[in-house]
Write a protein that holds these residues in place. Structure first.
Motif, mmCIF file in Angstrom:
data_model
loop_
_atom_site.group_PDB
_atom_site.id
_atom_site.type_symbol
_atom_site.label_atom_id
_atom_site.label_comp_id
_atom_site.label_asym_id
_atom_site.label_seq_id
_atom_site.Cartn_x
_atom_site.Cartn_y
_atom_site.Cartn_z
ATOM 1 N N ARG A 152 -3.641 12.070 -27.794
ATOM 2 C CA ARG A 152 -2.185 12.186 -27.866
ATOM 3 C C ARG A 152 -1.800 13.573 -28.364
ATOM 4 N N ASP A 153 -0.601 13.977 -28.011
ATOM 5 C CA ASP A 153 -0.034 15.236 -28.500
ATOM 6 C C ASP A 153 1.326 14.892 -29.077
ATOM 7 N N ASN A 154 1.401 14.840 -30.387
ATOM 8 C CA ASN A 154 2.644 14.414 -31.037
ATOM 9 C C ASN A 154 3.791 15.360 -30.740
ATOM 10 N N ALA A 155 3.509 16.652 -30.706
ATOM 11 C CA ALA A 155 4.571 17.627 -30.477
ATOM 12 C C ALA A 155 5.143 17.498 -29.069
ATOM 13 N N LYS A 156 4.279 17.261 -28.109
ATOM 14 C CA LYS A 156 4.725 17.153 -26.717
ATOM 15 C C LYS A 156 5.134 15.733 -26.359
ATOM 16 N N LYS A 157 4.876 14.793 -27.270
ATOM 17 C CA LYS A 157 5.176 13.375 -27.019
ATOM 18 C C LYS A 157 4.457 12.892 -25.765
ATOM 19 N N LEU B 132 10.458 8.340 -31.843
ATOM 20 C CA LEU B 132 9.159 7.687 -32.003
ATOM 21 C C LEU B 132 8.845 7.347 -33.454
ATOM 22 N N ARG B 133 9.800 7.497 -34.325
ATOM 23 C CA ARG B 133 9.558 7.146 -35.723
ATOM 24 C C ARG B 133 9.321 5.644 -35.832
ATOM 25 N N GLY C 244 -4.767 8.788 -36.037
ATOM 26 C CA GLY C 244 -5.438 9.101 -34.776
ATOM 27 C C GLY C 244 -6.680 8.291 -34.497
ATOM 28 N N LEU D 141 0.690 11.126 -24.084
ATOM 29 C CA LEU D 141 -0.511 10.340 -24.311
ATOM 30 C C LEU D 141 -1.347 10.442 -23.054
ATOM 31 N N THR E 104 -0.948 6.190 -34.629
ATOM 32 C CA THR E 104 -0.155 7.391 -34.865
ATOM 33 C C THR E 104 -0.360 7.964 -36.269
ATOM 34 N N ASP E 105 -0.846 7.153 -37.205
ATOM 35 C CA ASP E 105 -0.975 7.668 -38.564
ATOM 36 C C ASP E 105 -2.200 8.555 -38.737
#
Length: 133
Positions: free
Chosen positions: A77-82, A28-29, A61, A84, A58-59
């Motif tokens: 969103r939860d970035n760690a869990k990927k 997801l980068r 929120g 939305l 993403t930067d």
């Protein structure tokens, strides 16, 4: 290659609530934003475009919502869990539609841009939401 998959759709009575989730896989980068869209059922032969519902960058929120859902829908969103999510409340029959999540690549644009489908390049298959009594 990034892939997305929606879940959580179903049937709900008017005024009810529903939570949709989207799970991402892959790198997801470079992603600038994630969004939720919906496409109502066609009316005869008329083509119905996807409507932007909500989006989150993403930067930092930042979030944006369609006027019709502001105050009733919440995107997170939860970035760690990927993942939305889209929490929908006080649903109306006219919000019956197939709901899609999508990813917009960078660079970062202005926030309102992310309610437009043209900036997204990866889409899920969609999940059906039916609002009826």
């Amino acid at each position: 290659q990034v892939q997305v998959a929606e879940s959580g759709g179903g049937s709900v009575q008017p005024g009810g609530s529903l939570k949709l989730s989207c799970e991402f896989s892959g790198d997801l980068r470079g992603i600038a934003a994630m969004g939720w869209f919906r496409r109502p059922p066609p009316q005869g032969r008329e083509y119905v475009a996807r409507e932007g519902v909500a989006a989150i960058t993403t930067d930092d929120g930042s979030t944006t919502y369609a006027n019709s859902v502001r105050g009733r829908f919440t995107i997170s969103r939860d970035n760690a869990k990927k993942t939305l999510d889209l929490l929908m409340s006080d649903l109306k029959p006219e919000e019956t539609a197939k709901y899609y999540c999508a990813i917009a690549p960078g660079p970062r644009f202005g926030l309102p841009t992310y309610l437009h489908s043209a900036v997204y390049n990866v889409w899920g298959q969609g999940t059906q939401v039916t609002v009826a009594s």
